[in-house]
Scaffold this active site. Sequence first.
Site, PDB file in Angstrom:
ATOM      1  N   ASP A 205       3.332 -14.476  10.795  1.00  0.00           N
ATOM      2  CA  ASP A 205       1.958 -14.726  10.372  1.00  0.00           C
ATOM      3  C   ASP A 205       1.101 -13.503  10.714  1.00  0.00           C
ATOM      4  OD1 ASP A 205      -0.652 -15.659  10.127  1.00  0.00           O
ATOM      5  OD2 ASP A 205      -0.125 -17.677  10.803  1.00  0.00           O
TER       6      ASP A 205
ATOM      7  N   GLU B  91       0.828  -1.211   0.000  1.00  0.00           N
ATOM      8  CA  GLU B  91       0.000   0.000   0.000  1.00  0.00           C
ATOM      9  C   GLU B  91       0.865   1.265   0.000  1.00  0.00           C
ATOM     10  OE1 GLU B  91      -3.289   0.087   2.777  1.00  0.00           O
ATOM     11  OE2 GLU B  91      -3.447   2.264   2.583  1.00  0.00           O
TER      12      GLU B  91
ATOM     13  N   HIS C 128      -1.762  10.667   0.396  1.00  0.00           N
ATOM     14  CA  HIS C 128      -2.063   9.406  -0.275  1.00  0.00           C
ATOM     15  C   HIS C 128      -1.939   9.531  -1.784  1.00  0.00           C
ATOM     16  CE1 HIS C 128      -4.130   5.961   1.810  1.00  0.00           C
ATOM     17  NE2 HIS C 128      -3.635   6.667   2.793  1.00  0.00           N
TER      18      HIS C 128
ATOM     19  N   LYS D 295      -7.914  -0.781  10.991  1.00  0.00           N
ATOM     20  CA  LYS D 295      -7.249  -1.191   9.733  1.00  0.00           C
ATOM     21  C   LYS D 295      -6.001  -0.343   9.534  1.00  0.00           C
ATOM     22  CE  LYS D 295      -6.326  -1.243   5.155  1.00  0.00           C
ATOM     23  NZ  LYS D 295      -5.415  -0.338   4.430  1.00  0.00           N
TER      24      LYS D 295
HETATM   25  P1  NDP Z   1       8.065 -24.337  14.167  1.00  0.00           P
HETATM   26  O1  NDP Z   1       7.268 -25.550  14.070  1.00  0.00           O
HETATM   27  O2  NDP Z   1       9.129 -24.126  13.141  1.00  0.00           O
HETATM   28  O3  NDP Z   1       8.694 -24.339  15.633  1.00  0.00           O
HETATM   29  C1  NDP Z   1       9.740 -23.534  15.997  1.00  0.00           C
HETATM   30  C2  NDP Z   1      10.973 -24.370  16.232  1.00  0.00           C
HETATM   31  O4  NDP Z   1      12.116 -23.534  16.269  1.00  0.00           O
HETATM   32  C3  NDP Z   1      10.950 -25.054  17.587  1.00  0.00           C
HETATM   33  O5  NDP Z   1      10.216 -26.248  17.562  1.00  0.00           O
HETATM   34  C4  NDP Z   1      12.415 -25.249  17.855  1.00  0.00           C
HETATM   35  O6  NDP Z   1      12.804 -26.508  17.303  1.00  0.00           O
HETATM   36  C5  NDP Z   1      13.111 -24.171  17.043  1.00  0.00           C
HETATM   37  N1  NDP Z   1      13.779 -23.171  17.887  1.00  0.00           N
HETATM   38  C6  NDP Z   1      15.084 -22.792  17.774  1.00  0.00           C
HETATM   39  N2  NDP Z   1      15.385 -21.825  18.644  1.00  0.00           N
HETATM   40  C7  NDP Z   1      14.275 -21.579  19.351  1.00  0.00           C
HETATM   41  C8  NDP Z   1      13.954 -20.661  20.402  1.00  0.00           C
HETATM   42  N3  NDP Z   1      14.872 -19.795  20.904  1.00  0.00           N
HETATM   43  N4  NDP Z   1      12.693 -20.648  20.882  1.00  0.00           N
HETATM   44  C9  NDP Z   1      11.752 -21.478  20.382  1.00  0.00           C
HETATM   45  N5  NDP Z   1      11.998 -22.368  19.392  1.00  0.00           N
HETATM   46  C10 NDP Z   1      13.240 -22.428  18.872  1.00  0.00           C
HETATM   47  O7  NDP Z   1       7.177 -23.034  14.158  1.00  0.00           O
HETATM   48  P2  NDP Z   1       6.071 -22.538  15.174  1.00  0.00           P
HETATM   49  O8  NDP Z   1       5.646 -23.580  16.140  1.00  0.00           O
HETATM   50  O9  NDP Z   1       6.586 -21.264  15.739  1.00  0.00           O
HETATM   51  O10 NDP Z   1       4.864 -22.277  14.209  1.00  0.00           O
HETATM   52  C11 NDP Z   1       4.814 -21.112  13.451  1.00  0.00           C
HETATM   53  C12 NDP Z   1       4.216 -21.402  12.097  1.00  0.00           C
HETATM   54  O11 NDP Z   1       2.960 -22.059  12.234  1.00  0.00           O
HETATM   55  C13 NDP Z   1       3.933 -20.142  11.353  1.00  0.00           C
HETATM   56  O12 NDP Z   1       4.482 -20.258  10.051  1.00  0.00           O
HETATM   57  C14 NDP Z   1       2.407 -20.074  11.292  1.00  0.00           C
HETATM   58  O13 NDP Z   1       1.974 -19.432  10.122  1.00  0.00           O
HETATM   59  C15 NDP Z   1       2.038 -21.528  11.288  1.00  0.00           C
HETATM   60  N6  NDP Z   1       0.706 -21.923  11.751  1.00  0.00           N
HETATM   61  C16 NDP Z   1      -0.182 -21.020  12.270  1.00  0.00           C
HETATM   62  C17 NDP Z   1      -1.428 -21.445  12.696  1.00  0.00           C
HETATM   63  C18 NDP Z   1      -2.348 -20.446  13.310  1.00  0.00           C
HETATM   64  O14 NDP Z   1      -1.941 -19.325  13.576  1.00  0.00           O
HETATM   65  N7  NDP Z   1      -3.603 -20.779  13.575  1.00  0.00           N
HETATM   66  C19 NDP Z   1      -1.808 -22.843  12.610  1.00  0.00           C
HETATM   67  C20 NDP Z   1      -0.763 -23.709  12.135  1.00  0.00           C
HETATM   68  C21 NDP Z   1       0.442 -23.262  11.692  1.00  0.00           C
HETATM   69  P3  NDP Z   1      13.970 -27.376  18.004  1.00  0.00           P
HETATM   70  O15 NDP Z   1      13.668 -27.352  19.453  1.00  0.00           O
HETATM   71  O16 NDP Z   1      13.842 -28.681  17.386  1.00  0.00           O
HETATM   72  O17 NDP Z   1      15.242 -26.641  17.693  1.00  0.00           O
END
Ligand code: NDP
Length: 417
Positions: free
Chosen positions: A271, A80, A369, A255
Amino acid sequence: MLNYSLIDMSELKFYELTPNQRLETLNLPENVMMALKNAQDLVSGQIIENYVSNFTVPMGILKHLLLDGTAYNIPMATEEPSVIAAANHGAKMLNAGGGVHTELLTDNTMIGQILIHQITDYTALQVFLTAHRDEIFAKAQATHPSIVARGGGLKNIELRMVTDNMASIDCFIDTCDAMGANIVNTILAGIIPIFDIFHTQILAGILSNYATQQLVSATVCLPFSAVGGQDIAERIVAINHFGHHDVYRATTENKGLFNGASAVTLANGNDWRALEAAGHAYAAKTGGYTALATWSIEQQQLKGTLTLPVSVGTVGGAISALPQAQNALRIIGERVSANQLRRMIVATGLAQNLAALRAIVSDGIQKGHMRMQYRALALQIGATPDEVPQLTEKLTQLSRVDTTIATQYLNELREKS
Ligand code: NDP
């Protein structure tokens, strides 16, 4: 450009084709096909399904927003025109009051819901939950040990009646620096089998996007001079007051602030639909939908506050996979935490809100705008980047502009040069 060998596509489903093979099935002119192929990359094809190409959104910078005493350069991705100019103007006004003060209001846990219906004995459910509390916590930890090792994981469970036969077991989960949707859903899937005796009544285990445990507030106190005087400050308060009583105005005001908050969220690969869904639900928390920000005059100053539920991460999901998201985070700083990003999103929302309110109660929003819209129009009618500034300047001086008029002036410009 990718190079895939041709195979018999007729035997494959669309999702089984390579990106280029998918494009071949869409009957596109050669120039469109080439443009789409040139915009492909290898990573993006692994992130979404039926991938064919990349759609790029322009990214700009909110320069020097003073936030809790530190100045930040914040990347914003938006299609935008005028959003980033307005955010910068908003930040300048906020900085005149010493910048934004932010606060994390809640314990920063995401809420996962186990949804139960057809409940006939609510007390039995409560008794079961109390008796199995330790088992639930142990299972949650065992399901996602790495998040526990980082200090996160399941922190609390509460049973909440929704109607007289529906309830939600709300699971409060700390997802550390990740947005956490997948982490929450994984933990829920791990603990649901414990509720086996209620299995016919359990509908689902799923995160809630209504992130009421991830509230962040941003506050500013400005001298009247920051917005152009007391009269304008009072008009800002008055129009915001309107948004607290009229849903038509509230929707537009909200908005406008998401123009900024969502652009920051998107630039970092987060997201933004989750942010907006939570924000709009929070705007309706009292039963009626109202403006999210509040402006008032206090002690001869203009005071503004914005509180939003914000679920974002700086790791995981597309954030870690997309180089563009990594680059945007690097612009902010070397190691950005999810909490820092959450504060920036709300502060940017407040800057955007102030800029919009200030513009509509003073100069009117159209002036700023239209200059940006004319740039887009110039490009649309085929002006080259070199021609755009001159043509835009000319169009802003006219009382009426449309495609024909713009084309006519572009032709005149070319004849003269
Ligand atoms: P991930 O599944 O990628 O989980 C994040 C991973 O990052 C963790 O499991 C961990 O894996 C790793 N990690 C590394 N460093 C850190 C840290 N400091 N803190 C936390 N985790 C860390 O992603 P999310 O669970 O965050 O999910 C986000 C995604 O889900 C977005 O893309 C979203 O769009 C989507 N989504 C959204 C929904 C909704 O909003 N309703 C529904 C379903 C999906 P490890 O421990 O193995 O290193």
